[in-house]
Scaffold this motif. Structure first.
Motif, PDB file in Angstrom:
ATOM      1  N   SER A  89      -2.299   1.694  -8.549  1.00  0.00           N
ATOM      2  CA  SER A  89      -1.067   1.497  -7.796  1.00  0.00           C
ATOM      3  C   SER A  89      -0.784   0.012  -7.633  1.00  0.00           C
ATOM      4  O   SER A  89      -1.695  -0.783  -7.441  1.00  0.00           O
ATOM      5  CB  SER A  89      -1.203   2.146  -6.414  1.00  0.00           C
ATOM      6  OG  SER A  89      -0.142   1.742  -5.585  1.00  0.00           O
ATOM      7  N   GLU A  90       0.490  -0.358  -7.689  1.00  0.00           N
ATOM      8  CA  GLU A  90       0.871  -1.755  -7.494  1.00  0.00           C
ATOM      9  C   GLU A  90       0.915  -2.129  -6.021  1.00  0.00           C
ATOM     10  O   GLU A  90       1.183  -3.279  -5.686  1.00  0.00           O
ATOM     11  CB  GLU A  90       2.224  -2.031  -8.135  1.00  0.00           C
ATOM     12  CG  GLU A  90       2.184  -1.966  -9.640  1.00  0.00           C
ATOM     13  CD  GLU A  90       3.493  -2.374 -10.266  1.00  0.00           C
ATOM     14  OE1 GLU A  90       4.144  -3.294  -9.740  1.00  0.00           O
ATOM     15  OE2 GLU A  90       3.858  -1.776 -11.277  1.00  0.00           O
ATOM     16  N   ALA A  91       0.645  -1.178  -5.138  1.00  0.00           N
ATOM     17  CA  ALA A  91       0.726  -1.446  -3.708  1.00  0.00           C
ATOM     18  C   ALA A  91      -0.608  -1.316  -2.991  1.00  0.00           C
ATOM     19  O   ALA A  91      -0.706  -1.620  -1.816  1.00  0.00           O
ATOM     20  CB  ALA A  91       1.735  -0.495  -3.064  1.00  0.00           C
ATOM     21  N   VAL A  92      -1.643  -0.842  -3.700  1.00  0.00           N
ATOM     22  CA  VAL A  92      -2.935  -0.606  -3.068  1.00  0.00           C
ATOM     23  C   VAL A  92      -4.043  -1.295  -3.863  1.00  0.00           C
ATOM     24  O   VAL A  92      -4.156  -1.090  -5.074  1.00  0.00           O
ATOM     25  CB  VAL A  92      -3.234   0.913  -2.987  1.00  0.00           C
ATOM     26  CG1 VAL A  92      -4.573   1.170  -2.329  1.00  0.00           C
ATOM     27  CG2 VAL A  92      -2.128   1.630  -2.240  1.00  0.00           C
ATOM     28  N   PRO A  93      -4.870  -2.106  -3.204  1.00  0.00           N
ATOM     29  CA  PRO A  93      -5.995  -2.725  -3.914  1.00  0.00           C
ATOM     30  C   PRO A  93      -7.068  -1.692  -4.266  1.00  0.00           C
ATOM     31  O   PRO A  93      -7.089  -0.588  -3.712  1.00  0.00           O
ATOM     32  CB  PRO A  93      -6.547  -3.744  -2.914  1.00  0.00           C
ATOM     33  CG  PRO A  93      -5.710  -3.671  -1.710  1.00  0.00           C
ATOM     34  CD  PRO A  93      -4.772  -2.534  -1.833  1.00  0.00           C
TER      35      PRO A  93
END
Length: 161
Positions: free
Chosen positions: A81-85
């Motif tokens: 995901s581009e929003a979650v590390p």
């Protein structure tokens, strides 16, 4: 005087992972069965295998997100995901120019640029302890899933740290 008393405490080594997988400084522990799965992963991998781990802050656990066998970093990057590390634990099959084959165990901290500061801090704190606890050969950080390719990995030194 208070600073002088605090100095010896500051020089003490950082908290290490305890035998039960609990990291002292943030109280994150491995989810049930994850530590055994990671140990088996390191032993059985024939290269280009990965495990993606994330933090469940509410439960105080590091949890398994995905497991991959015989895959490339590009395929793994597609699922991130581009929003979650996330932490990508990757065993890479590295065929050297002289004919030798090595299998470096890499930890890639995937930290997208759009991640809020509180998640950056949450994922940055346990990195050193996790790396040491898992005996990772190399640690890298990547901010863009498009950069996460096999070529990107080969541009980094894969020798032991």
């Amino acid at each position: 005087l208070a600073r002088q008393r605090a100095l010896p405490e500051a020089r003490q080594p950082r908290g290490r992972a305890q035998a039960d997988g609990l990291f002292e400084h943030r109280q994150y522990r491995f989810a049930e069965g994850l530590e055994a799965k990671l140990a088996a992963f390191k032993k059985r991998s024939a290269g280009n295998s990965a495990i993606v781990v994330s933090i469940d802050h509410a439960a105080g656990e590091m949890v398994l997100d995905h497991e991959y066998d015989a895959t490339s970093l590009e395929e793994i990057a597609e699922d991130l995901s581009e929003a979650v590390p996330a932490y990508v634990l990757f065993i890479y099959k590295w065929a050297r120019d002289d004919g030798r084959v090595q299998f470096p165990f890499c930890m890639i901290t995937f930290m997208p640029a759009a991640v809020p500061a509180h998640l950056r801090v949450m994922y940055s704190r346990p990195v050193l302890d996790l790396r040491d606890h898992l005996s990772v050969n190399k640690h890298f950080t990547c901010e863009d899933h498009e950069d996460l390719t096999d070529e990107w990995l080969l541009q980094r030194p894969l020798r032991k740290r």
